[in-house]
Design a protein around this motif. Structure first.
Motif, PDB file in Angstrom:
ATOM      1  N   VAL A  74       0.875  -1.163   0.000  1.00 52.88           N
ATOM      2  CA  VAL A  74       0.000   0.000   0.000  1.00 52.88           C
ATOM      3  C   VAL A  74       0.917   1.218   0.000  1.00 52.88           C
ATOM      4  CG1 VAL A  74      -1.715   1.315   1.293  1.00 52.88           C
ATOM      5  CG2 VAL A  74      -1.869  -1.185   1.193  1.00 52.88           C
ATOM      6  N   VAL A  75       0.801   2.043  -1.038  1.00 48.72           N
ATOM      7  CA  VAL A  75       1.706   3.183  -1.211  1.00 48.72           C
ATOM      8  C   VAL A  75       0.892   4.473  -1.344  1.00 48.72           C
ATOM      9  CG1 VAL A  75       3.515   4.207  -2.648  1.00 48.72           C
ATOM     10  CG2 VAL A  75       3.377   1.716  -2.411  1.00 48.72           C
ATOM     11  N   VAL A  76       1.210   5.443  -0.494  1.00 51.22           N
ATOM     12  CA  VAL A  76       0.647   6.787  -0.601  1.00 51.22           C
ATOM     13  C   VAL A  76       1.643   7.631  -1.378  1.00 51.22           C
ATOM     14  CG1 VAL A  76      -0.032   8.869   0.653  1.00 51.22           C
ATOM     15  CG2 VAL A  76      -0.644   6.610   1.559  1.00 51.22           C
ATOM     16  N   ILE A  77       1.208   8.197  -2.492  1.00 42.77           N
ATOM     17  CA  ILE A  77       2.049   9.099  -3.283  1.00 42.77           C
ATOM     18  C   ILE A  77       1.602  10.526  -2.981  1.00 42.77           C
ATOM     19  CG2 ILE A  77       2.728   9.838  -5.591  1.00 42.77           C
ATOM     20  CD1 ILE A  77       2.275   6.931  -6.524  1.00 42.77           C
ATOM     21  N   ASP A  78       2.503  11.310  -2.414  1.00 41.70           N
ATOM     22  CA  ASP A  78       2.176  12.668  -1.986  1.00 41.70           C
ATOM     23  C   ASP A  78       3.258  13.610  -2.500  1.00 41.70           C
ATOM     24  OD1 ASP A  78       0.979  14.789  -0.710  1.00 41.70           O
ATOM     25  OD2 ASP A  78       1.319  14.058   1.322  1.00 41.70           O
ATOM     26  N   CYS A  79       3.005  14.405  -3.476  1.00 43.20           N
ATOM     27  CA  CYS A  79       1.747  14.632  -4.158  1.00 43.20           C
ATOM     28  C   CYS A  79       2.001  14.917  -5.632  1.00 43.20           C
ATOM     29  CB  CYS A  79       0.972  15.761  -3.500  1.00 43.20           C
ATOM     30  SG  CYS A  79       1.486  17.433  -3.945  1.00 43.20           S
ATOM     31  N   VAL A  80       0.944  14.849  -6.409  1.00 44.45           N
ATOM     32  CA  VAL A  80       1.020  15.072  -7.853  1.00 44.45           C
ATOM     33  C   VAL A  80       1.487  16.490  -8.162  1.00 44.45           C
ATOM     34  CG1 VAL A  80      -0.365  15.210  -9.973  1.00 44.45           C
ATOM     35  CG2 VAL A  80      -0.684  13.293  -8.392  1.00 44.45           C
ATOM     36  N   THR A  81       1.038  17.473  -7.405  1.00 44.83           N
ATOM     37  CA  THR A  81       1.394  18.863  -7.694  1.00 44.83           C
ATOM     38  C   THR A  81       2.909  19.081  -7.637  1.00 44.83           C
ATOM     39  OG1 THR A  81      -0.716  19.551  -6.759  1.00 44.83           O
ATOM     40  CG2 THR A  81       0.963  21.269  -7.051  1.00 44.83           C
ATOM     41  N   LEU A  82       3.530  18.581  -6.586  1.00 48.44           N
ATOM     42  CA  LEU A  82       4.983  18.747  -6.464  1.00 48.44           C
ATOM     43  C   LEU A  82       5.720  17.894  -7.495  1.00 48.44           C
ATOM     44  CD1 LEU A  82       5.140  18.824  -2.595  1.00 48.44           C
ATOM     45  CD2 LEU A  82       5.281  20.754  -4.176  1.00 48.44           C
ATOM     46  N   TRP A  83       5.183  16.721  -7.769  1.00 45.71           N
ATOM     47  CA  TRP A  83       5.747  15.835  -8.800  1.00 45.71           C
ATOM     48  C   TRP A  83       5.733  16.542 -10.156  1.00 45.71           C
ATOM     49  CZ3 TRP A  83       2.633  12.531 -12.289  1.00 45.71           C
ATOM     50  CH2 TRP A  83       3.384  11.544 -12.935  1.00 45.71           C
ATOM     51  N   LEU A  84       4.588  17.158 -10.505  1.00 48.94           N
ATOM     52  CA  LEU A  84       4.494  17.891 -11.772  1.00 48.94           C
ATOM     53  C   LEU A  84       5.419  19.100 -11.796  1.00 48.94           C
ATOM     54  CD1 LEU A  84       0.658  17.889 -12.474  1.00 48.94           C
ATOM     55  CD2 LEU A  84       2.422  16.657 -13.732  1.00 48.94           C
ATOM     56  N   ALA A  85       5.556  19.763 -10.662  1.00 51.40           N
ATOM     57  CA  ALA A  85       6.453  20.924 -10.596  1.00 51.40           C
ATOM     58  C   ALA A  85       7.879  20.518 -10.938  1.00 51.40           C
ATOM     59  CB  ALA A  85       6.392  21.568  -9.213  1.00 51.40           C
ATOM     60  N   ASN A  86       8.270  19.311 -10.567  1.00 56.10           N
ATOM     61  CA  ASN A  86       9.619  18.834 -10.891  1.00 56.10           C
ATOM     62  C   ASN A  86       9.784  18.638 -12.399  1.00 56.10           C
ATOM     63  OD1 ASN A  86      10.269  18.820  -8.149  1.00 56.10           O
ATOM     64  ND2 ASN A  86       9.518  16.738  -7.891  1.00 56.10           N
ATOM     65  N   PHE A  87       8.780  18.082 -13.065  1.00 57.53           N
ATOM     66  CA  PHE A  87       8.837  17.948 -14.527  1.00 57.53           C
ATOM     67  C   PHE A  87       8.794  19.323 -15.194  1.00 57.53           C
ATOM     68  CE2 PHE A  87       7.191  13.567 -13.733  1.00 57.53           C
ATOM     69  CZ  PHE A  87       8.152  12.861 -14.442  1.00 57.53           C
ATOM     70  N   PHE A  88       7.938  20.201 -14.680  1.00 57.91           N
ATOM     71  CA  PHE A  88       7.783  21.539 -15.238  1.00 57.91           C
ATOM     72  C   PHE A  88       9.107  22.303 -15.148  1.00 57.91           C
ATOM     73  CE2 PHE A  88       5.535  25.815 -15.077  1.00 57.91           C
ATOM     74  CZ  PHE A  88       4.962  25.730 -16.337  1.00 57.91           C
ATOM     75  N   SER A  89       9.780  22.167 -14.023  1.00 58.86           N
ATOM     76  CA  SER A  89      11.075  22.811 -13.834  1.00 58.86           C
ATOM     77  C   SER A  89      12.123  22.214 -14.765  1.00 58.86           C
ATOM     78  CB  SER A  89      11.505  22.671 -12.377  1.00 58.86           C
ATOM     79  OG  SER A  89      12.792  23.172 -12.186  1.00 58.86           O
TER      80      SER A  89
END
Length: 167
Positions: A74-89
């Motif tokens: 069981v894996v909690v991924i926190d969070c998509v917003t910060l994950w996307l910010a890394n790709f965006f950067s």
């Protein structure tokens, strides 16, 4: 199985996700996507860490989540917003390229045999961005949220600490 949890900032997403994870497993995994950039954010990260006890295993990975997922947990991924910010950067704020990369990585997560609980923010419900880069990120977030929600088995929207099942 994939559960998607979205909502505004401080809506109770992380607390709800952690409670759900502990109902499903005595040894859940917390997969953090954040990069710590300043003291304020470091304090926020420390608060999140303090909310988790000895039952949790923590993994930090800013982008390539599929490479660090443990088998059948069981894996909690926190969070998509910060994950996307890394790709965006990484793409120098190229919205379309960041979306392509994020979708490619997310597609790998669909094959996971364990339970994923994915947390994201609904930033499109807030103020309109002052800058083009801000508006581009809101669009990126909205499109990725839709992509994830479509794939999820269950979707929860958090408002004022209360979960609303939307799928």
């Amino acid at each position: 199985m994939m559960t998607y949890i979205s909502g505004g900032e401080r809506s109770g997403k992380s607390g709800y996700a952690q409670k759900l994870a502990l109902e499903l497993s005595n040894q859940p995994v917390y997969l953090a996507t954040a990069k710590v950039y300043d003291g304020n954010f470091e304090e926020r990260v420390k608060r999140h860490q303090a909310e988790r006890d000895h039952r949790w295993t923590s993994i930090e990975e800013p982008m390539y989540l599929s490479q660090v997922l443990p088998s059948d947990k069981v894996v909690v991924i926190d969070c998509v917003t910060l994950w996307l910010a890394n790709f965006f950067s990484m793409t120098k704020s190229n919205r379309d390229e960041a979306l392509r990369l994020a979708k490619t990585e997310f597609d790998k997560l669909k094959e996971y045999k364990g339970q994923l609980i994915i947390i994201s923010n609904e930033i499109g419900m807030g103020l309109h961005g002052d800058t083009q880069i801000g508006r581009d990120f809101v669009e990126l977030q909205g499109w990725m949220n839709q992509y994830i929600a479509k794939s999820a088995d269950e979707a929860i929207f958090m408002v004022s600490g209360l979960p609303i099942k939307i799928k």
